[in-house]
Design a protein around this motif. Structure first.
Motif, PDB file in Angstrom:
ATOM      1  N   LYS A  76       0.840  -1.210   0.000  1.00 28.27           N
ATOM      2  CA  LYS A  76       0.000   0.000   0.000  1.00 28.27           C
ATOM      3  C   LYS A  76       0.881   1.269   0.000  1.00 28.27           C
ATOM      4  O   LYS A  76       0.590   2.247  -0.697  1.00 28.27           O
ATOM      5  CB  LYS A  76      -0.874  -0.049   1.255  1.00 28.27           C
ATOM      6  N   LEU A  77       1.953   1.233   0.788  1.00 30.27           N
ATOM      7  CA  LEU A  77       2.879   2.367   0.856  1.00 30.27           C
ATOM      8  C   LEU A  77       3.521   2.650  -0.493  1.00 30.27           C
ATOM      9  O   LEU A  77       3.638   3.803  -0.899  1.00 30.27           O
ATOM     10  CB  LEU A  77       3.982   2.071   1.867  1.00 30.27           C
ATOM     11  N   HIS A  78       3.944   1.602  -1.175  1.00 25.50           N
ATOM     12  CA  HIS A  78       4.604   1.787  -2.476  1.00 25.50           C
ATOM     13  C   HIS A  78       3.615   2.305  -3.518  1.00 25.50           C
ATOM     14  O   HIS A  78       3.993   3.007  -4.446  1.00 25.50           O
ATOM     15  CB  HIS A  78       5.286   0.494  -2.931  1.00 25.50           C
ATOM     16  N   GLU A  79       2.353   1.975  -3.317  1.00 23.50           N
ATOM     17  CA  GLU A  79       1.298   2.409  -4.246  1.00 23.50           C
ATOM     18  C   GLU A  79       0.949   3.883  -4.037  1.00 23.50           C
ATOM     19  O   GLU A  79       0.833   4.653  -4.983  1.00 23.50           O
ATOM     20  CB  GLU A  79       0.069   1.543  -3.949  1.00 23.50           C
ATOM     21  N   THR A  80       0.790   4.300  -2.772  1.00 18.10           N
ATOM     22  CA  THR A  80       0.270   5.654  -2.502  1.00 18.10           C
ATOM     23  C   THR A  80       1.264   6.601  -1.837  1.00 18.10           C
ATOM     24  O   THR A  80       1.013   7.792  -1.744  1.00 18.10           O
ATOM     25  CB  THR A  80      -0.986   5.586  -1.597  1.00 18.10           C
ATOM     26  N   GLY A  81       2.391   6.071  -1.335  1.00 16.78           N
ATOM     27  CA  GLY A  81       3.386   6.935  -0.689  1.00 16.78           C
ATOM     28  C   GLY A  81       3.145   7.167   0.795  1.00 16.78           C
ATOM     29  O   GLY A  81       4.043   7.545   1.515  1.00 16.78           O
ATOM     30  N   ALA A  82       1.901   6.936   1.254  1.00 18.77           N
ATOM     31  CA  ALA A  82       1.589   7.148   2.676  1.00 18.77           C
ATOM     32  C   ALA A  82       0.403   6.285   3.092  1.00 18.77           C
ATOM     33  O   ALA A  82      -0.455   5.956   2.279  1.00 18.77           O
ATOM     34  CB  ALA A  82       1.264   8.616   2.932  1.00 18.77           C
ATOM     35  N   VAL A  83       0.369   5.894   4.378  1.00 19.97           N
ATOM     36  CA  VAL A  83      -0.764   5.126   4.922  1.00 19.97           C
ATOM     37  C   VAL A  83      -1.157   5.735   6.264  1.00 19.97           C
ATOM     38  O   VAL A  83      -0.345   6.382   6.915  1.00 19.97           O
ATOM     39  CB  VAL A  83      -0.410   3.624   5.129  1.00 19.97           C
ATOM     40  N   THR A  84      -2.415   5.512   6.670  1.00 21.71           N
ATOM     41  CA  THR A  84      -2.828   5.962   7.996  1.00 21.71           C
ATOM     42  C   THR A  84      -3.210   4.758   8.847  1.00 21.71           C
ATOM     43  O   THR A  84      -3.670   3.736   8.322  1.00 21.71           O
ATOM     44  CB  THR A  84      -4.036   6.927   7.945  1.00 21.71           C
ATOM     45  N   VAL A  85      -3.002   4.901  10.151  1.00 17.85           N
ATOM     46  CA  VAL A  85      -3.335   3.829  11.098  1.00 17.85           C
ATOM     47  C   VAL A  85      -4.821   3.486  10.982  1.00 17.85           C
ATOM     48  O   VAL A  85      -5.214   2.322  10.929  1.00 17.85           O
ATOM     49  CB  VAL A  85      -2.984   4.258  12.558  1.00 17.85           C
ATOM     50  N   LEU A  86      -5.638   4.529  10.883  1.00 19.34           N
ATOM     51  CA  LEU A  86      -7.092   4.360  10.814  1.00 19.34           C
ATOM     52  C   LEU A  86      -7.525   3.498   9.626  1.00 19.34           C
ATOM     53  O   LEU A  86      -8.299   2.541   9.776  1.00 19.34           O
ATOM     54  CB  LEU A  86      -7.734   5.753  10.707  1.00 19.34           C
ATOM     55  N   ASP A  87      -6.988   3.817   8.443  1.00 27.00           N
ATOM     56  CA  ASP A  87      -7.344   3.039   7.242  1.00 27.00           C
ATOM     57  C   ASP A  87      -6.863   1.599   7.358  1.00 27.00           C
ATOM     58  O   ASP A  87      -7.584   0.667   6.992  1.00 27.00           O
ATOM     59  CB  ASP A  87      -6.718   3.682   5.988  1.00 27.00           C
TER      60      ASP A  87
END
Length: 256
Positions: free
Chosen positions: A16-27
């Motif tokens: 997911k990180l490589h796809e969007t550059g950032a992730v959130t704990v909530l998601d």
């Protein structure tokens, strides 16, 4: 997706990180059906392996913290992008305009690209910007005074701030060290951030010049929230989802 093991969770998070550059704990909690505590532990383990950087409420693929580099070192980084951004910004200067140019190597590229139409007044605290503009007799340069920072060849402090209170300009061209959707525009020096705020107050429009490497980064000193920025001029390396978010916030994004 519940009941998956730790290795599968890590694989999902990194994908997911490589796809969007950032992730959130909530998601991630929702998508993986696990608790926030579990996700935070996962992010810590992955950070310990140097696979990501934890940020407030999530994680990013790139190091979000930016350090103060000397101006001559900064100048050689992404030179081509900066020149193109500078040319696009120069095209926004009107006949007989009065503008403020802040400090940084991207706004220096703007100064190099200015071919004035009629008389142009430029207020700046940056010596490298003033020196570029002195070649044009039809540009009146108002050089702000004060404490000169040797890492950026620009001034900061109360003298410069006081002078700005007497002016009203059409545009401020602002260079930044970081653009973060939550934290806003930042620079590595708190005094510079304070002077930039005074420049914003003296201008009707704030135009940020930043190459795409500045997105997702945070400097130490916060200049402003993104809702206070009118336009960002950047290069095509900026992610589509960031452009969409900025436009939702009412910021015009110009990609060169």
């Amino acid at each position: 997706m519940s009941m998956i093991n730790i290795a599968e969770r890590h694989k999902y998070i990194l994908g997911k990180l490589h796809e969007t550059g950032a992730v959130t704990v909530l998601d991630l909690c929702k998508e993986l059906d696990v608790s926030a505590v579990t996700i935070r532990k996962d992010l810590k383990l992955l950070e310990d392996k140097a696979l990501l950087f934890r940020s407030h409420g999530g994680a990013t693929i790139d190091n979000p913290y930016t350090n103060d580099k000397p101006v001559n070192e900064k100048e050689s980084i992404r030179r081509e992008e900066k020149n193109t951004i500078g040319q696009a910004a120069a095209a926004l200067i009107d006949r007989n305009d009065a503008v403020i140019i802040a400090s940084g190597t991207t706004v220096q590229a703007l100064a190099r690209s200015i071919h004035p139409k009629g008389q142009l007044t430029v207020i700046t605290g940056a010596l490298n910007v003033s020196l570029e503009l002195l070649r044009h007799p039809e540009i009146e340069v108002i050089q702000l005074g004060g404490h000169l920072r040797n890492s950026s060849t620009s001034v900061t402090g109360p003298y410069a701030e006081r002078v700005l209170a007497d002016f009203s300009c059409s545009k401020l061209f602002l260079g930044v060290d970081g653009i973060d959707l939550e934290f806003g525009c930042t620079t590595t020096n708190i005094l510079e951030a304070h002077l930039n705020q005074k420049m914003m107050a003296a201008a009707q429009k704030t135009i940020v010049l930043a190459d795409s490497s500045k997105f997702g980064k945070r400097g130490f000193g916060r200049i402003c929230g993104l809702e206070e920025v009118d336009e960002i001029i950047t290069d095509k390396g900026v992610a589509d989802h960031l452009v969409a978010k900025l436009e939702e916030m009412g910021v015009k994004v110009t990609i060169v």
